[in-house]
Every structure is written in structure tokens, then in C-alpha cells.
Design an enzyme around this catalytic site. Structure first.
Site, PDB file in Angstrom:
ATOM      1  N   GLY A 185     -53.005 -39.680 110.674  1.00  0.00           N
ATOM      2  CA  GLY A 185     -53.536 -41.037 110.655  1.00  0.00           C
ATOM      3  C   GLY A 185     -52.475 -42.101 110.491  1.00  0.00           C
ATOM      4  O   GLY A 185     -51.700 -42.070 109.551  1.00  0.00           O
ATOM      5  N   SER A 186     -52.415 -43.078 111.394  1.00  0.00           N
ATOM      6  CA  SER A 186     -51.297 -44.003 111.382  1.00  0.00           C
ATOM      7  C   SER A 186     -51.486 -45.120 112.406  1.00  0.00           C
ATOM      8  O   SER A 186     -52.547 -45.280 112.985  1.00  0.00           O
ATOM      9  CB  SER A 186     -50.015 -43.232 111.676  1.00  0.00           C
ATOM     10  OG  SER A 186     -50.228 -42.346 112.758  1.00  0.00           O
TER      11      SER A 186
END
Length: 217
Positions: A185-186
Site C-alpha cells: 500500500g503506497s
């Protein structure tokens, strides 16, 4: 096909799943509970495998195009002040990656790496306004004759705990090829020269190495 950065995680996930299957089969006598625990173990492995998937993509190289560096949703398109490298105004395009997106980072254009720096930092949620300045991140600048210099920034999110960046100063890089990976997640921010023609809209789905983010005006 899986990304090479996923090797240790996939191995651990496989060992965990096999251990859960064997232990549940030996020590849990209640059939429905045994099956539930075994399914949970397999589910963990499946989640790890899908996260590290690396679909084969052949980018259509074009010197007049900036390609999406990652898969995800376009969440920012605006003129901003970029204070780390350019120290002037740029067009920012940000792409948010959820845990279910492919997390490979790809070079947005051909060129030479002029700057590459890692910054330790916080782990705010990736869509937080201060994430670009305060989270763990890398900053990379690519230069070519068509666009001059563009900057992309890999930003860790609340779940991400490792950013992998292959760009090194002086490298000649090829549009659409593997530039790194961000685990769990980013977000990636692109900073483009003013006057660049943006070809995407807010909330549009982008595909790394495929979607044309911008063109030379």
C-alpha cells in the site's frame, strides 16, 4: 509471474500455510474448525501471492509520452511547489495504490537518472496531505531531451514498510521497465514541467507502463 522482491515473503507464506494445514490436521478434532483454520492459512498465502504478482507488460515506448509509473487511481492533479529538487512550481500527478494493486514501479520515460535519494520517515496513510513530505520515500529525477527533467517520488503508506528503488545516478533507463517496488500500500507522485499536457483525470484508473499520463505540449 511474481516480482523478485517477493521471494522471502512468498517463502514464509508457503511455510506458514503448510504448517497451518499440518498442525490443524493433527491437533484439531472438530472438523468445521479444522477446515476453517486451514482455509485461513491458505488465504494468507493467496493474499501474499497476489500482492507480489508482476504481470508481464511490454510498454510502447514513445519519447513524447509520460507513462504511468504504477497501477492505481489518480488522486491528485494540480500545480504545486516542489521544494526538494526543482525548488519551483511543477505539475503534480499522484497515483494511489491499494493493497490489491500491482506494486511494481516502472520508469515513466526514457532518460538518464540525475538524482536518486532515500528519505526515512513516518508511515501516515498514503493519501494524507503531508505523506509526500513526511513519510518514508524515495525521490528520483530522470532527464531526457523531450521533457527535460521529471521527478517521481515513491511514498510508503500506513502498511508499507519497505521501498525498493533500483534507480542510481548516471543510469540510462528505459521507459516502462522495472524501477522498484513498494510493499503493502503506497503512492507515487510525478512532478512534470509546467505546460505539460495531462492526459488523465481525477479518479481514473492507471495501469503502470501502459496508461499515458502526459504528453509533450
Amino acid at each position: 509471474m511474481f516480482h523478485k522482491e517477493g521471494g522471502p515473503s512468498i517463502l514464509l507464506g508457503t511455510v506458514f500455510a503448510v504448517a497451518v494445514l499440518l498442525i490443524a490436521d493433527k491437533f484439531i478434532d472438530i472438523s468445521w474448525l479444522r477446515i476453517l483454520v486451514q482455509v485461513a492459512g491458505i488465504a494468507v498465502l493467496i493474499i501474499i501471492l497476489q500482492f507480489f504478482r508482476n504481470p508481464k507488460r511490454i510498454a510502447i515506448r514513445n519519447s513524447n509520452h509520460i507513462l504511468a509509473p504504477v497501477d492505481g487511481k489518480v488522486v491528485v492533479i494540480e500545480e504545486v511547489y516542489e521544494g526538494e529538487f526543482f525548488k519551483d512550481k511543477r505539475l503534480q500527478v499522484s497515483i494511489f495504490m491499494s493493497p490489491i494493486n500491482v506494486h511494481v514501479t516502472r520508469y515513466a520515460m526514457d532518460g538518464i537518472i540525475k538524482f536518486s535519494k532515500y528519505h526515512p520517515g513516518k508511515f501516515l496513510v498514503a493519501w494524507h496531505p503531508k505523506a509526500s513530505e513526511e513519510n518514508e520515500r524515495t525521490t528520483v529525477v530522470i532527464e531526457n531531451e523531450t521533457f527535460g527533467q521529471i521527478l517521481y517520488r515513491q511514498i510508503a503508506g500506513a502498511l508499507a514498510r519497505r521501498i525498493v528503488n533500483y534507480a542510481q545516478e548516471g543510469m540510462q533507463v528505459v521507459q516502462g521497465t522495472d524501477a522498484g517496488f513498494i510493499k503493502f500500500g503506497s503512492r507515487v507522485d510525478l512532478f512534470l514541467p509546467l505546460g505539460t499536457e495531462i492526459n488523465v483525470e481525477l479518479n481514473q484508473k492507471a495501469i503502470g507502463g501502459k496508461t499515458i499520463i502526459a504528453t509533450k505540449a
